[in-house]
Design a protein around this motif. Structure first.
Motif, PDB file in Angstrom:
ATOM      1  N   ALA A 211      59.191  61.225  22.989  1.00 34.67           N
ATOM      2  CA  ALA A 211      57.653  61.016  24.208  1.00 34.67           C
ATOM      3  C   ALA A 211      56.347  60.536  23.876  1.00 34.67           C
ATOM      4  O   ALA A 211      56.107  59.806  24.975  1.00 34.67           O
ATOM      5  CB  ALA A 211      57.893  62.374  24.470  1.00 34.67           C
ATOM      6  N   ALA A 215      55.451  57.485  26.945  1.00 36.90           N
ATOM      7  CA  ALA A 215      53.791  57.879  26.992  1.00 36.90           C
ATOM      8  C   ALA A 215      52.432  56.763  26.895  1.00 36.90           C
ATOM      9  O   ALA A 215      52.067  56.548  27.868  1.00 36.90           O
ATOM     10  CB  ALA A 215      52.940  59.481  26.726  1.00 36.90           C
ATOM     11  N   ILE A 218      53.862  53.683  29.047  1.00 35.71           N
ATOM     12  CA  ILE A 218      53.805  54.389  30.435  1.00 35.71           C
ATOM     13  C   ILE A 218      52.254  54.345  30.726  1.00 35.71           C
ATOM     14  O   ILE A 218      52.008  52.918  31.468  1.00 35.71           O
ATOM     15  CB  ILE A 218      53.971  55.253  31.103  1.00 35.71           C
ATOM     16  CG1 ILE A 218      55.638  55.808  31.182  1.00 35.71           C
ATOM     17  CG2 ILE A 218      53.303  55.768  32.853  1.00 35.71           C
ATOM     18  CD1 ILE A 218      56.139  56.962  31.042  1.00 35.71           C
ATOM     19  N   VAL A 226      48.393  58.865  30.258  1.00 39.25           N
ATOM     20  CA  VAL A 226      50.060  58.997  30.640  1.00 39.25           C
ATOM     21  C   VAL A 226      49.886  60.127  29.364  1.00 39.25           C
ATOM     22  O   VAL A 226      50.042  59.968  28.166  1.00 39.25           O
ATOM     23  CB  VAL A 226      50.872  58.550  30.988  1.00 39.25           C
ATOM     24  CG1 VAL A 226      51.748  59.729  30.664  1.00 39.25           C
ATOM     25  CG2 VAL A 226      49.918  58.190  32.112  1.00 39.25           C
ATOM     26  N   GLU A 228      52.027  63.261  27.358  1.00 41.51           N
ATOM     27  CA  GLU A 228      52.981  63.741  26.819  1.00 41.51           C
ATOM     28  C   GLU A 228      53.372  64.725  27.497  1.00 41.51           C
ATOM     29  O   GLU A 228      54.845  64.816  28.127  1.00 41.51           O
ATOM     30  CB  GLU A 228      53.403  64.197  25.192  1.00 41.51           C
ATOM     31  CG  GLU A 228      53.096  63.499  24.304  1.00 41.51           C
ATOM     32  CD  GLU A 228      54.196  63.766  22.433  1.00 41.51           C
ATOM     33  OE1 GLU A 228      54.316  64.589  22.785  1.00 41.51           O
ATOM     34  OE2 GLU A 228      52.911  63.330  21.869  1.00 41.51           O
ATOM     35  N   ASP A 230      52.362  64.645  30.572  1.00 44.56           N
ATOM     36  CA  ASP A 230      52.535  64.523  31.940  1.00 44.56           C
ATOM     37  C   ASP A 230      54.287  64.277  32.726  1.00 44.56           C
ATOM     38  O   ASP A 230      53.951  64.092  32.873  1.00 44.56           O
ATOM     39  CB  ASP A 230      51.234  62.704  32.137  1.00 44.56           C
ATOM     40  CG  ASP A 230      49.952  63.375  32.486  1.00 44.56           C
ATOM     41  OD1 ASP A 230      50.029  65.155  32.166  1.00 44.56           O
ATOM     42  OD2 ASP A 230      49.818  62.736  31.748  1.00 44.56           O
ATOM     43  N   LEU A 231      54.601  64.178  30.820  1.00 44.30           N
ATOM     44  CA  LEU A 231      56.010  63.824  31.647  1.00 44.30           C
ATOM     45  C   LEU A 231      56.680  65.160  31.743  1.00 44.30           C
ATOM     46  O   LEU A 231      58.108  64.540  32.428  1.00 44.30           O
ATOM     47  CB  LEU A 231      56.664  63.511  29.949  1.00 44.30           C
ATOM     48  CG  LEU A 231      56.341  62.179  29.132  1.00 44.30           C
ATOM     49  CD1 LEU A 231      56.610  61.022  28.129  1.00 44.30           C
ATOM     50  CD2 LEU A 231      56.125  60.814  30.588  1.00 44.30           C
ATOM     51  N   LEU A 233      58.628  67.320  29.957  1.00 41.36           N
ATOM     52  CA  LEU A 233      60.053  66.749  29.308  1.00 41.36           C
ATOM     53  C   LEU A 233      60.069  68.719  28.720  1.00 41.36           C
ATOM     54  O   LEU A 233      59.232  69.329  28.618  1.00 41.36           O
ATOM     55  CB  LEU A 233      60.679  66.206  28.159  1.00 41.36           C
ATOM     56  CG  LEU A 233      60.480  64.598  28.505  1.00 41.36           C
ATOM     57  CD1 LEU A 233      60.094  64.080  27.103  1.00 41.36           C
ATOM     58  CD2 LEU A 233      62.007  64.582  28.903  1.00 41.36           C
ATOM     59  N   GLN A 271      67.322  62.597  27.740  1.00 41.75           N
ATOM     60  CA  GLN A 271      66.547  62.413  28.305  1.00 41.75           C
ATOM     61  C   GLN A 271      66.368  60.674  28.309  1.00 41.75           C
ATOM     62  O   GLN A 271      67.301  60.467  27.274  1.00 41.75           O
ATOM     63  CB  GLN A 271      65.255  62.963  27.589  1.00 41.75           C
ATOM     64  CG  GLN A 271      64.942  64.179  27.331  1.00 41.75           C
ATOM     65  CD  GLN A 271      64.251  64.588  26.583  1.00 41.75           C
ATOM     66  OE1 GLN A 271      63.475  63.136  25.533  1.00 41.75           O
ATOM     67  NE2 GLN A 271      63.529  65.888  26.381  1.00 41.75           N
ATOM     68  N   PHE A 273      64.467  57.251  29.574  1.00 36.64           N
ATOM     69  CA  PHE A 273      63.153  55.865  30.400  1.00 36.64           C
ATOM     70  C   PHE A 273      63.637  55.009  30.480  1.00 36.64           C
ATOM     71  O   PHE A 273      64.088  54.236  30.198  1.00 36.64           O
ATOM     72  CB  PHE A 273      62.007  56.138  29.102  1.00 36.64           C
ATOM     73  CG  PHE A 273      61.056  54.618  30.100  1.00 36.64           C
ATOM     74  CD1 PHE A 273      60.301  55.593  30.537  1.00 36.64           C
ATOM     75  CD2 PHE A 273      60.741  53.786  28.715  1.00 36.64           C
ATOM     76  CE1 PHE A 273      59.080  54.817  31.135  1.00 36.64           C
ATOM     77  CE2 PHE A 273      59.708  52.351  29.654  1.00 36.64           C
ATOM     78  CZ  PHE A 273      59.256  52.834  30.744  1.00 36.64           C
ATOM     79  N   VAL A 283      60.800  58.699  34.441  1.00 30.66           N
ATOM     80  CA  VAL A 283      61.205  59.484  33.256  1.00 30.66           C
ATOM     81  C   VAL A 283      62.729  60.390  33.077  1.00 30.66           C
ATOM     82  O   VAL A 283      62.194  61.408  34.458  1.00 30.66           O
ATOM     83  CB  VAL A 283      60.999  60.734  31.877  1.00 30.66           C
ATOM     84  CG1 VAL A 283      61.433  61.025  30.752  1.00 30.66           C
ATOM     85  CG2 VAL A 283      59.863  59.307  31.738  1.00 30.66           C
ATOM     86  N   PHE A 327      59.035  62.617  35.999  1.00 29.05           N
ATOM     87  CA  PHE A 327      57.808  62.154  36.074  1.00 29.05           C
ATOM     88  C   PHE A 327      58.683  60.958  36.692  1.00 29.05           C
ATOM     89  O   PHE A 327      59.018  60.252  36.270  1.00 29.05           O
ATOM     90  CB  PHE A 327      57.378  61.367  34.338  1.00 29.05           C
ATOM     91  CG  PHE A 327      56.005  60.268  34.328  1.00 29.05           C
ATOM     92  CD1 PHE A 327      54.900  60.954  35.015  1.00 29.05           C
ATOM     93  CD2 PHE A 327      56.430  59.083  34.461  1.00 29.05           C
ATOM     94  CE1 PHE A 327      53.471  60.773  34.846  1.00 29.05           C
ATOM     95  CE2 PHE A 327      55.577  58.244  34.401  1.00 29.05           C
ATOM     96  CZ  PHE A 327      54.372  59.037  35.013  1.00 29.05           C
TER      97      PHE A 327
END
Length: 438
Positions: A211, A215, A218, A226, A228, A230-231, A233, A271, A273, A283, A327
């Motif tokens: 992550a 991040a 991105i 951005v 972690e 914000d993802l 997860l 997960q 990306f 993501v 995300f």
């Protein structure tokens, strides 16, 4: 120096155990296994490599079109940096032995050509449970497939087959957890197994992304920060991967053997990306299921040093994933359903045509029936193929030399690529080393 300190610790531990046993008056007299406990070995592996695509052959294989690759080829390579010319592969350290009448143990670690140390396996296994039960705990290679449980030095080819590479990565499936097996009290071999692991070492189909790294990527692409958080997860807290296995081997006599197997696995909160060509970054997270079938037949040698022995092995895997975008660079697409599915398979045959000489043929494919769907849009995954031939000279049981040729037809993100690879490999084992599995 720091990178090699653990290797030194292993050697020191081995020496101290031997010394301790020597000073114990009844260690060898009352326990014959003590003389061999632990067995310690160092396995050297290297190769000369070339291809006709400017040394990019290994990277092209890892970037082959797949429903489980991040679109746009955004993932870390393991052996994609294999260079033309001389390569020192991983040097493997192993230690194994019977702890006592209740447990045995195994440890294997690898030192990369850059000197980085990685613990591959470290497990203990019960020896005396009743009713055909056995428990393994620690870090171990999963029994999800026949080939998956083998270390690279016991492979019949210099590289990972394309089927495993596309779904499980170069090193296959391993993890920290527990494995329970039951051997049925029948004339034929019948074993059922159940594994529960953390699931953080499974790659491609059912992976856990980094992550922090994602991040940062991105943020660089979008030109904004951005984090972690914000993802969005899920917290990877506790075991995530469960694997069920079945192995069956009827009694065919002393000169031949067959083993059939089935496997099923589920990875919770896997997960991915994705980086699309139009600049979209997102993501996804959800569940991934993998189903496998295997068949292995061996005809044991009729002559000296492996002459006349032959085998054929094949495996098929089907994986599907049902995720959603947690995300997205376009906030309107947040929650977008994303599904992936594909099959992968390989078949290999090996024959000992002369004492100490073996020839092997292998064919593998990935992307079988593959589809990648984002909302209402579906994209077919193109089929990639690999054909291999290997000639191996077993100088002794501790050393071998191998010449291998690969013909690849890879469907990548930038189109199709047909090319050749050539490997000249050496593999040597220094010290005692336990027998390999079937």
């Amino acid at each position: 120096m720091k990178k090699f300190s653990l290797a030194g610790a292993l050697l020191a531990a081995s020496s101290s155990v031997v010394a301790a046993e020597a000073n114990t008056s009844n260690s060898t007299a009352n326990n014959p296994l003590a003389a061999f406990n632990p067995a310690f070995s160092v396995i050297f592996d290297g190769m000369y490599y070339t291809d006709n695509v400017d040394g990019e052959g290994a990277a092209l294989l890892e970037d082959a079109d797949s429903a489980f690759h991040s679109h746009g080829g955004h993932h870390d390579h393991e052996h994609g940096d294999l260079k033309r010319g001389f390569n020192l592969n991983e040097t493997e350290l192993t230690m194994s032995g019977s702890v006592d009448s209740y447990f045995d143990a195994w440890l294997s670690a690898a030192i990369s050509s850059e000197g980085d140390f990685e613990l591959e396996e470290a497990w203990i296994r019960s020896q005396s449970l009743p009713a055909g039960l056995q428990v393994k705990a620690g870090r171990f290679l999963s029994a999800i497939g026949y080939h998956n449980e083998k270390h690279p030095h016991s492979w019949n080819f210099a590289d990972q087959n394309l089927a495993y590479l596309s779904l499980f990565g170069d090193h296959g499936v391993s993890g920290d957890g527990i494995q329970l097996t039951w051997l049925a009290p029948t004339d034929s071999y019948l074993q059922l197994g159940l594994e529960i692991t953390q699931g953080d070492n499974l790659e491609r189909a059912g992976s856990i992304i980094d992550a922090e790294h994602i991040a940062e990527d991105i943020s660089d692409e979008l030109g904004t920060t951005v984090t972690e958080e914000d993802l969005n997860l899920a917290e990877q807290d506790g075991p995530q991967l469960g694997v069920f296995t079945l192995r069956y081997a009827p009694d065919l006599g002393a000169h031949r053997a067959i083993q059939l197997g089935l496997s099923a696995a589920r990875h919770q909160d896997s997960q991915s990306f994705h980086e699309e060509g139009g600049g979209e970054l997102f993501v996804t997270e959800g569940d991934t299921d993998v189903y496998g079938a295997q068949a292995v037949y061996k005809h044991f040698p009729t002559g000296q040093y492996g002459k006349g022995g032959w085998s054929i092995a094949g495996e098929y895997f089907y994986a599907d994933s049902d995720q959603k975008a947690v995300f997205h660079s376009d906030p309107a697409e947040l929650g977008l359903p994303v599904t992936s599915e594909q099959g992968a398979a390989y078949v290999e045959a090996n024959y000992g045509f002369a004492p100490r000489w073996q020839i092997g043929l292998r064919t593998a494919a990935s992307g079988i029936g593959g589809e990648f769907s984002e909302g209402d849009e579906t994209e077919e995954v193109r089929l990639s193929r690999q054909h291999s031939a290997a000639l191996t000279w077993y100088a002794t049981e501790f050393s071998k030399l191998r010449l291998q040729f690969n013909r690849n037809d890879v469907q990548g993100h930038d189109g199709s690529e047909e090319y050749n690879q050539v490997f000249l490999q050496y593999n040597l084992s220094l010290g005692a080393h336990g027998a390999h599995s079937f």
